[in-house]
Design a protein around this motif. Structure first.
Motif, mmCIF file in Angstrom:
data_model
loop_
_atom_site.group_PDB
_atom_site.id
_atom_site.type_symbol
_atom_site.label_atom_id
_atom_site.label_comp_id
_atom_site.label_asym_id
_atom_site.label_seq_id
_atom_site.Cartn_x
_atom_site.Cartn_y
_atom_site.Cartn_z
ATOM 1 N N LEU A 101 0.797 -1.223 0.000
ATOM 2 C CA LEU A 101 0.000 0.000 0.000
ATOM 3 C C LEU A 101 0.833 1.278 0.000
ATOM 4 O O LEU A 101 0.279 2.378 -0.074
ATOM 5 N N SER A 102 2.154 1.156 0.043
ATOM 6 C CA SER A 102 3.022 2.339 0.024
ATOM 7 C C SER A 102 3.491 2.687 -1.383
ATOM 8 O O SER A 102 4.048 3.760 -1.605
ATOM 9 N N ASP A 103 3.284 1.794 -2.319
ATOM 10 C CA ASP A 103 3.689 1.992 -3.707
ATOM 11 C C ASP A 103 2.418 2.037 -4.560
ATOM 12 O O ASP A 103 1.616 1.112 -4.536
ATOM 13 N N GLU A 104 2.233 3.101 -5.328
ATOM 14 C CA GLU A 104 0.993 3.290 -6.072
ATOM 15 C C GLU A 104 0.712 2.144 -7.040
ATOM 16 O O GLU A 104 -0.446 1.768 -7.261
ATOM 17 N N ARG A 105 1.758 1.572 -7.623
ATOM 18 C CA ARG A 105 1.553 0.487 -8.587
ATOM 19 C C ARG A 105 1.031 -0.767 -7.891
ATOM 20 O O ARG A 105 0.060 -1.380 -8.346
ATOM 21 N N TYR A 106 1.662 -1.145 -6.793
ATOM 22 C CA TYR A 106 1.234 -2.331 -6.059
ATOM 23 C C TYR A 106 -0.099 -2.075 -5.353
ATOM 24 O O TYR A 106 -0.905 -2.992 -5.199
ATOM 25 N N LYS A 107 -0.313 -0.839 -4.927
ATOM 26 C CA LYS A 107 -1.580 -0.490 -4.278
ATOM 27 C C LYS A 107 -2.755 -0.753 -5.216
ATOM 28 O O LYS A 107 -3.787 -1.293 -4.804
ATOM 29 N N ARG A 108 -2.586 -0.397 -6.477
ATOM 30 C CA ARG A 108 -3.656 -0.611 -7.449
ATOM 31 C C ARG A 108 -3.963 -2.094 -7.592
ATOM 32 O O ARG A 108 -5.131 -2.507 -7.586
ATOM 33 N N PHE A 109 -2.925 -2.900 -7.717
ATOM 34 C CA PHE A 109 -3.100 -4.348 -7.857
ATOM 35 C C PHE A 109 -3.793 -4.926 -6.628
ATOM 36 O O PHE A 109 -4.764 -5.691 -6.745
ATOM 37 N N TYR A 110 -3.332 -4.571 -5.443
ATOM 38 C CA TYR A 110 -3.882 -5.079 -4.181
ATOM 39 C C TYR A 110 -5.342 -4.651 -4.035
ATOM 40 O O TYR A 110 -6.209 -5.449 -3.650
ATOM 41 N N TYR A 111 -5.595 -3.399 -4.347
ATOM 42 C CA TYR A 111 -6.956 -2.861 -4.256
ATOM 43 C C TYR A 111 -7.908 -3.627 -5.178
ATOM 44 O O TYR A 111 -9.011 -4.021 -4.767
ATOM 45 N N GLU A 112 -7.479 -3.857 -6.395
ATOM 46 C CA GLU A 112 -8.345 -4.540 -7.353
ATOM 47 C C GLU A 112 -8.594 -5.991 -6.963
ATOM 48 O O GLU A 112 -9.706 -6.513 -7.144
ATOM 49 N N LEU A 113 -7.598 -6.647 -6.390
ATOM 50 C CA LEU A 113 -7.800 -8.010 -5.895
ATOM 51 C C LEU A 113 -8.803 -8.031 -4.748
ATOM 52 O O LEU A 113 -9.651 -8.917 -4.681
ATOM 53 N N LEU A 161 -10.870 -3.522 4.637
ATOM 54 C CA LEU A 161 -9.970 -2.487 5.143
ATOM 55 C C LEU A 161 -9.123 -1.888 4.021
ATOM 56 O O LEU A 161 -8.980 -0.665 3.921
ATOM 57 N N VAL A 162 -8.553 -2.752 3.193
ATOM 58 C CA VAL A 162 -7.697 -2.276 2.101
ATOM 59 C C VAL A 162 -8.499 -1.438 1.112
ATOM 60 O O VAL A 162 -8.075 -0.337 0.711
ATOM 61 N N ALA A 163 -9.654 -1.940 0.706
ATOM 62 C CA ALA A 163 -10.472 -1.219 -0.274
ATOM 63 C C ALA A 163 -10.868 0.164 0.232
ATOM 64 O O ALA A 163 -10.709 1.175 -0.467
ATOM 65 N N LYS A 164 -11.365 0.244 1.463
ATOM 66 C CA LYS A 164 -11.830 1.528 1.986
ATOM 67 C C LYS A 164 -10.665 2.458 2.329
ATOM 68 O O LYS A 164 -10.812 3.680 2.267
ATOM 69 N N TYR A 165 -9.497 1.883 2.692
ATOM 70 C CA TYR A 165 -8.315 2.712 2.928
ATOM 71 C C TYR A 165 -7.890 3.391 1.636
ATOM 72 O O TYR A 165 -7.614 4.594 1.608
#
Length: 224
Positions: A101-113, A161-165
């Motif tokens: 969640l600290s890197d915008e690229r990985y955040k997008r992937f994690y969020y979408e999952l 939590l991840v999605a709403k964060y």
């Protein structure tokens, strides 16, 4: 044997290219066609080796989680000479969530999952094993069925939590989010609040002493 090796090479190539494209473009905007074009393989090989793009993504997520676990076990054993499961698992959570969640690229992937409910699919069932380790190590009064319930409940909590964060719903830091997730994971396992306080404090101190970075598509590197 040569045919088998070629097949495994193709399978690994598809996985690597998928990691690259998921990081660069996100999960949703990466098509099977684009993966195959980049990997220079026939489109049908996605289904042959992985069945679907969703399976590839959940495998990447699960492999990365296991890599973080292995990394933490090595660091705590070799660097701190003090590996204990309950603290290590919390350290893994600090690292895993903060890295993604600290890197915008990985955040997008994690969020979408998380939005696609990936964390409770078939490929993540291996996580039940790690809860069973806690049960056996600390003689917790938790049944086999409760372990399954814990896995699903914790996965659902994490996805929410991840999605709403990411959607900026919470007024909290990333560390506060991670602490909330860790505390509830151990509440699911019926630990007392003073035990959870100890785990959170010790694990956070350990986490702050580990300087780990993500490089080259889900690769972990410790910076001295």
């Amino acid at each position: 044997m040569a045919q088998y090796r070629k097949g495994m090479d193709t399978k690994h190539k598809i996985l690597f290219v998928s990691k690259k494209l998921f990081v660069e473009n996100g999960y949703i905007d990466t098509s099977c066609k684009r993966i195959c074009e980049e990997a220079d393989v026939n489109l049908g090989l996605i289904h042959y080796h992985y069945k679907s793009k969703k399976n590839i993504a959940s495998i990447i997520y699960t492999y990365f989680l296991i890599e973080v676990k292995d990394f933490v076990k090595r660091i705590m054993s070799e660097k701190f000479h003090n590996y204990e499961l309950k603290y290590a698992t919390a350290v893994e959570n600090w690292i895993f969530i903060n890295l993604l969640l600290s890197d915008e690229r990985y955040k997008r992937f994690y969020y979408e999952l998380c939005k696609e409910n990936f964390l409770i699919d078939e490929n993540t069932k291996i996580i039940e094993f790690f809860y069973k380790l806690h049960v056996n190590t600390y003689n917790l009064n938790i049944t086999t069925n409760e372990v399954k319930l814990i896995r699903v409940a914790n996965a659902a909590l994490t996805m929410g939590l991840v999605a709403k964060y990411v959607e900026n719903y919470f007024d909290m830091t990333l560390d506060q989010l991670c602490e909330y997730k860790i505390r509830n994971m151990y509440r699911f396992m019926k630990l007392k609040e003073d035990q959870i306080d100890d785990i959170v404090n010790v694990s956070y101190d350990t986490y702050k002493k580990i300087n780990v970075k993500l490089t080259d598509y889900f690769k972990l590197t410790e910076e001295v």
